[in-house]
Design a protein around this motif. Structure first.
Motif, PDB file in Angstrom:
ATOM      1  N   CYS A  74       9.702   3.042  13.283  1.00 57.57           N
ATOM      2  CA  CYS A  74       9.855   1.842  12.465  1.00 57.57           C
ATOM      3  C   CYS A  74       9.560   2.130  10.993  1.00 57.57           C
ATOM      4  O   CYS A  74      10.339   1.758  10.106  1.00 57.57           O
ATOM      5  CB  CYS A  74       8.932   0.753  13.006  1.00 57.57           C
ATOM      6  N   LEU A  75       8.446   2.805  10.725  1.00 56.76           N
ATOM      7  CA  LEU A  75       8.051   3.054   9.349  1.00 56.76           C
ATOM      8  C   LEU A  75       8.941   4.097   8.687  1.00 56.76           C
ATOM      9  O   LEU A  75       9.235   4.009   7.488  1.00 56.76           O
ATOM     10  CB  LEU A  75       6.587   3.487   9.294  1.00 56.76           C
ATOM     11  N   ASP A  76       9.390   5.076   9.455  1.00 54.55           N
ATOM     12  CA  ASP A  76      10.290   6.083   8.892  1.00 54.55           C
ATOM     13  C   ASP A  76      11.631   5.460   8.515  1.00 54.55           C
ATOM     14  O   ASP A  76      12.243   5.829   7.507  1.00 54.55           O
ATOM     15  CB  ASP A  76      10.506   7.219   9.891  1.00 54.55           C
ATOM     16  N   ALA A  77      12.087   4.491   9.315  1.00 52.24           N
ATOM     17  CA  ALA A  77      13.328   3.785   8.982  1.00 52.24           C
ATOM     18  C   ALA A  77      13.142   2.892   7.761  1.00 52.24           C
ATOM     19  O   ALA A  77      14.068   2.714   6.967  1.00 52.24           O
ATOM     20  CB  ALA A  77      13.784   2.952  10.182  1.00 52.24           C
ATOM     21  N   LEU A  78      11.940   2.341   7.602  1.00 54.81           N
ATOM     22  CA  LEU A  78      11.652   1.469   6.462  1.00 54.81           C
ATOM     23  C   LEU A  78      11.599   2.256   5.161  1.00 54.81           C
ATOM     24  O   LEU A  78      12.175   1.861   4.139  1.00 54.81           O
ATOM     25  CB  LEU A  78      10.324   0.745   6.686  1.00 54.81           C
ATOM     26  N   GLU A  79      10.886   3.398   5.200  1.00 47.49           N
ATOM     27  CA  GLU A  79      10.727   4.225   3.999  1.00 47.49           C
ATOM     28  C   GLU A  79      10.540   5.674   4.438  1.00 47.49           C
ATOM     29  O   GLU A  79       9.421   6.084   4.773  1.00 47.49           O
ATOM     30  CB  GLU A  79       9.521   3.759   3.184  1.00 47.49           C
ATOM     31  N   PRO A  80      11.616   6.454   4.482  1.00 43.92           N
ATOM     32  CA  PRO A  80      11.518   7.839   4.949  1.00 43.92           C
ATOM     33  C   PRO A  80      10.436   8.617   4.206  1.00 43.92           C
ATOM     34  O   PRO A  80      10.309   8.532   2.990  1.00 43.92           O
ATOM     35  CB  PRO A  80      12.916   8.400   4.640  1.00 43.92           C
ATOM     36  N   GLY A  81       9.626   9.340   4.981  1.00 45.71           N
ATOM     37  CA  GLY A  81       8.552  10.145   4.415  1.00 45.71           C
ATOM     38  C   GLY A  81       7.260   9.395   4.178  1.00 45.71           C
ATOM     39  O   GLY A  81       6.266   9.994   3.732  1.00 45.71           O
ATOM     40  N   VAL A  82       7.206   8.094   4.474  1.00 50.62           N
ATOM     41  CA  VAL A  82       6.011   7.313   4.180  1.00 50.62           C
ATOM     42  C   VAL A  82       4.810   7.774   4.994  1.00 50.62           C
ATOM     43  O   VAL A  82       3.662   7.583   4.583  1.00 50.62           O
ATOM     44  CB  VAL A  82       6.282   5.803   4.416  1.00 50.62           C
ATOM     45  N   LEU A  83       5.059   8.436   6.125  1.00 55.37           N
ATOM     46  CA  LEU A  83       3.949   8.855   6.985  1.00 55.37           C
ATOM     47  C   LEU A  83       3.443  10.258   6.657  1.00 55.37           C
ATOM     48  O   LEU A  83       2.534  10.747   7.311  1.00 55.37           O
ATOM     49  CB  LEU A  83       4.368   8.801   8.460  1.00 55.37           C
ATOM     50  N   ASN A  85       1.255  12.944   5.353  1.00 53.04           N
ATOM     51  CA  ASN A  85      -0.192  12.966   5.088  1.00 53.04           C
ATOM     52  C   ASN A  85      -0.902  11.711   5.592  1.00 53.04           C
ATOM     53  O   ASN A  85      -2.009  11.386   5.140  1.00 53.04           O
ATOM     54  CB  ASN A  85      -0.481  13.144   3.589  1.00 53.04           C
ATOM     55  N   GLN A  86      -0.279  10.995   6.530  1.00 55.47           N
ATOM     56  CA  GLN A  86      -0.890   9.825   7.140  1.00 55.47           C
ATOM     57  C   GLN A  86      -1.206  10.112   8.606  1.00 55.47           C
ATOM     58  O   GLN A  86      -0.655  11.036   9.208  1.00 55.47           O
ATOM     59  CB  GLN A  86       0.034   8.612   7.043  1.00 55.47           C
ATOM     60  N   ASN A  87      -2.074   9.301   9.185  1.00 55.19           N
ATOM     61  CA  ASN A  87      -2.444   9.428  10.591  1.00 55.19           C
ATOM     62  C   ASN A  87      -1.806   8.280  11.368  1.00 55.19           C
ATOM     63  O   ASN A  87      -2.327   7.165  11.354  1.00 55.19           O
ATOM     64  CB  ASN A  87      -3.970   9.391  10.737  1.00 55.19           C
ATOM     65  N   PRO A  88      -0.671   8.518  12.036  1.00 54.15           N
ATOM     66  CA  PRO A  88       0.007   7.429  12.741  1.00 54.15           C
ATOM     67  C   PRO A  88      -0.851   6.771  13.814  1.00 54.15           C
ATOM     68  O   PRO A  88      -0.740   5.566  14.040  1.00 54.15           O
ATOM     69  CB  PRO A  88       1.227   8.119  13.353  1.00 54.15           C
ATOM     70  N   ALA A  89      -1.713   7.551  14.469  1.00 56.23           N
ATOM     71  CA  ALA A  89      -2.570   6.968  15.504  1.00 56.23           C
ATOM     72  C   ALA A  89      -3.527   5.951  14.897  1.00 56.23           C
ATOM     73  O   ALA A  89      -3.769   4.885  15.477  1.00 56.23           O
ATOM     74  CB  ALA A  89      -3.343   8.072  16.226  1.00 56.23           C
ATOM     75  N   SER A  90      -4.072   6.258  13.721  1.00 54.40           N
ATOM     76  CA  SER A  90      -4.977   5.335  13.047  1.00 54.40           C
ATOM     77  C   SER A  90      -4.249   4.073  12.606  1.00 54.40           C
ATOM     78  O   SER A  90      -4.766   2.956  12.748  1.00 54.40           O
ATOM     79  CB  SER A  90      -5.619   6.024  11.837  1.00 54.40           C
ATOM     80  N   LEU A  91      -3.046   4.241  12.073  1.00 50.31           N
ATOM     81  CA  LEU A  91      -2.256   3.083  11.656  1.00 50.31           C
ATOM     82  C   LEU A  91      -1.905   2.198  12.856  1.00 50.31           C
ATOM     83  O   LEU A  91      -1.948   0.966  12.776  1.00 50.31           O
ATOM     84  CB  LEU A  91      -0.976   3.542  10.964  1.00 50.31           C
ATOM     85  N   THR A  92      -1.582   2.838  13.974  1.00 44.13           N
ATOM     86  CA  THR A  92      -1.243   2.082  15.183  1.00 44.13           C
ATOM     87  C   THR A  92      -2.457   1.327  15.697  1.00 44.13           C
ATOM     88  O   THR A  92      -2.339   0.191  16.173  1.00 44.13           O
ATOM     89  CB  THR A  92      -0.693   3.021  16.265  1.00 44.13           C
ATOM     90  N   ASP A  93      -3.624   1.931  15.581  1.00 45.78           N
ATOM     91  CA  ASP A  93      -4.844   1.245  16.014  1.00 45.78           C
ATOM     92  C   ASP A  93      -5.103   0.009  15.156  1.00 45.78           C
ATOM     93  O   ASP A  93      -5.503  -1.045  15.676  1.00 45.78           O
ATOM     94  CB  ASP A  93      -6.038   2.196  15.943  1.00 45.78           C
ATOM     95  N   ILE A  94      -4.881   0.116  13.850  1.00 42.32           N
ATOM     96  CA  ILE A  94      -5.019  -1.047  12.959  1.00 42.32           C
ATOM     97  C   ILE A  94      -4.069  -2.152  13.409  1.00 42.32           C
ATOM     98  O   ILE A  94      -4.441  -3.321  13.523  1.00 42.32           O
ATOM     99  CB  ILE A  94      -4.720  -0.646  11.502  1.00 42.32           C
ATOM    100  N   PHE A  95      -2.839  -1.752  13.678  1.00 42.87           N
ATOM    101  CA  PHE A  95      -1.821  -2.718  14.085  1.00 42.87           C
ATOM    102  C   PHE A  95      -2.187  -3.374  15.414  1.00 42.87           C
ATOM    103  O   PHE A  95      -2.144  -4.611  15.551  1.00 42.87           O
ATOM    104  CB  PHE A  95      -0.476  -1.997  14.195  1.00 42.87           C
ATOM    105  N   LEU A  96      -2.545  -2.581  16.412  1.00 35.40           N
ATOM    106  CA  LEU A  96      -2.829  -3.123  17.738  1.00 35.40           C
ATOM    107  C   LEU A  96      -4.083  -3.984  17.742  1.00 35.40           C
ATOM    108  O   LEU A  96      -4.181  -4.939  18.526  1.00 35.40           O
ATOM    109  CB  LEU A  96      -2.964  -1.991  18.758  1.00 35.40           C
ATOM    110  N   THR A  97      -5.039  -3.670  16.878  1.00 32.55           N
ATOM    111  CA  THR A  97      -6.224  -4.512  16.776  1.00 32.55           C
ATOM    112  C   THR A  97      -5.832  -5.942  16.427  1.00 32.55           C
ATOM    113  O   THR A  97      -6.323  -6.909  17.034  1.00 32.55           O
ATOM    114  CB  THR A  97      -7.196  -3.953  15.722  1.00 32.55           C
ATOM    115  N   HIS A  98      -4.941  -6.092  15.466  1.00 36.37           N
ATOM    116  CA  HIS A  98      -4.476  -7.440  15.112  1.00 36.37           C
ATOM    117  C   HIS A  98      -3.599  -8.032  16.212  1.00 36.37           C
ATOM    118  O   HIS A  98      -3.694  -9.228  16.512  1.00 36.37           O
ATOM    119  CB  HIS A  98      -3.712  -7.396  13.793  1.00 36.37           C
TER     120      HIS A  98
END
Length: 237
Positions: A74-83, A85-98
């Motif tokens: 989803c994020l790569d389609a939104l803005e290629p390369g946005v991830l 140096n990012q931690n996708p697992a951490s971002l997913t945890d933020i998302f799933l918490t909400h």
């Protein structure tokens, strides 16, 4: 018809998962510093579609793992390369918490559960991981839950519904399943002989080839009237 137990699709039927998912996506975009003309709600919907396609299209994986793969896409389609140096697992945890903690109960859900819990065993049947479901808002109304993690299968697989029936110890014909999600729950529950009340909150239409529910309501309130009517009939027999 005699109803001995109620089962539910939890996310969507009882709580507004779109609200929680939108808040989750807002938090992810804020963490990434992404500015876009697309709304967080629209991006959340894109994630949701990708997520469902992934868990329906392959062997069982934990919901968390599927959600992370969908988030990457989803994020790569939104803005290629946005991830980068990012931690996708951490971002997913933020998302799933909400998604699980910030999804508010629909206005009719708590009054219905307050009444129904005094008369029937209640059990959600959910595609969520077990620990994630335990962090949701309405767990106090349920002694038991059946999750995709327990069944190693996602709805509409009959495996998860069969496990729920086995754990309830109630014949399928004596269970009323209440669900918003037609493709996941009508398609999964009806072939086992469960009764289904489609809680069609959005005024959706069923596909041509889908099985039809036993009942269709715009919210949960009429389900109480239905059950009270059935109890009166059964008591009079």
């Amino acid at each position: 018809m005699k109803i001995q137990a109620l089962t539910f699709d939890y996310f969507g039927t009882l709580v507004d998962v779109d609200a929680g998912g939108t808040r989750g996506m807002e938090a992810v975009l804020a963490r990434l510093g992404v500015e876009t003309a697309r709304s967080a709600a629209d991006i959340y919907l894109d994630w949701d579609i990708r997520n469902v396609r992934l868990y329906r299209g392959g062997a069982y994986r934990r919901y968390r793992d599927v959600a992370e793969a969908a988030m990457r896409d989803c994020l790569d389609a939104l803005e290629p390369g946005v991830l980068r140096n990012q931690n996708p697992a951490s971002l997913t945890d933020i998302f799933l918490t909400h998604l699980v903690e910030s999804s508010p109960a629909h206005g009719d859900a708590i009054p219905f559960l307050e009444w129904a819990s005094a008369h029937f065993p209640l059990m959600p049947i959910t595609n969520m991981d077990s620990d994630l479901w335990q962090r949701s808002r309405l767990t106090r109304y349920f002694e038991h839950v059946t999750t995709a993690e327990m069944a190693k299968a996602y709805k509409p697989s009959q495996a998860i519904f069969a496990l729920a029936l086995d754990r309830l110890g109630v014949p399928a014909s004596d269970v009323l399943h209440c669900s918003l999600a037609s493709w996941a729950d009508i398609d999964g529950a009806k072939p086992l002989g469960m009764q289904v009340a489609w809680i069609n909150r959005g005024g959706e239409s069923l596909g041509t080839w889908q099985p039809r529910p036993d009942y269709e309501f715009s919210d949960l309130s009429p389900v109480r009237d239905l059950l009270q009517s059935l109890r009166n009939i059964n008591l009079g027999e």
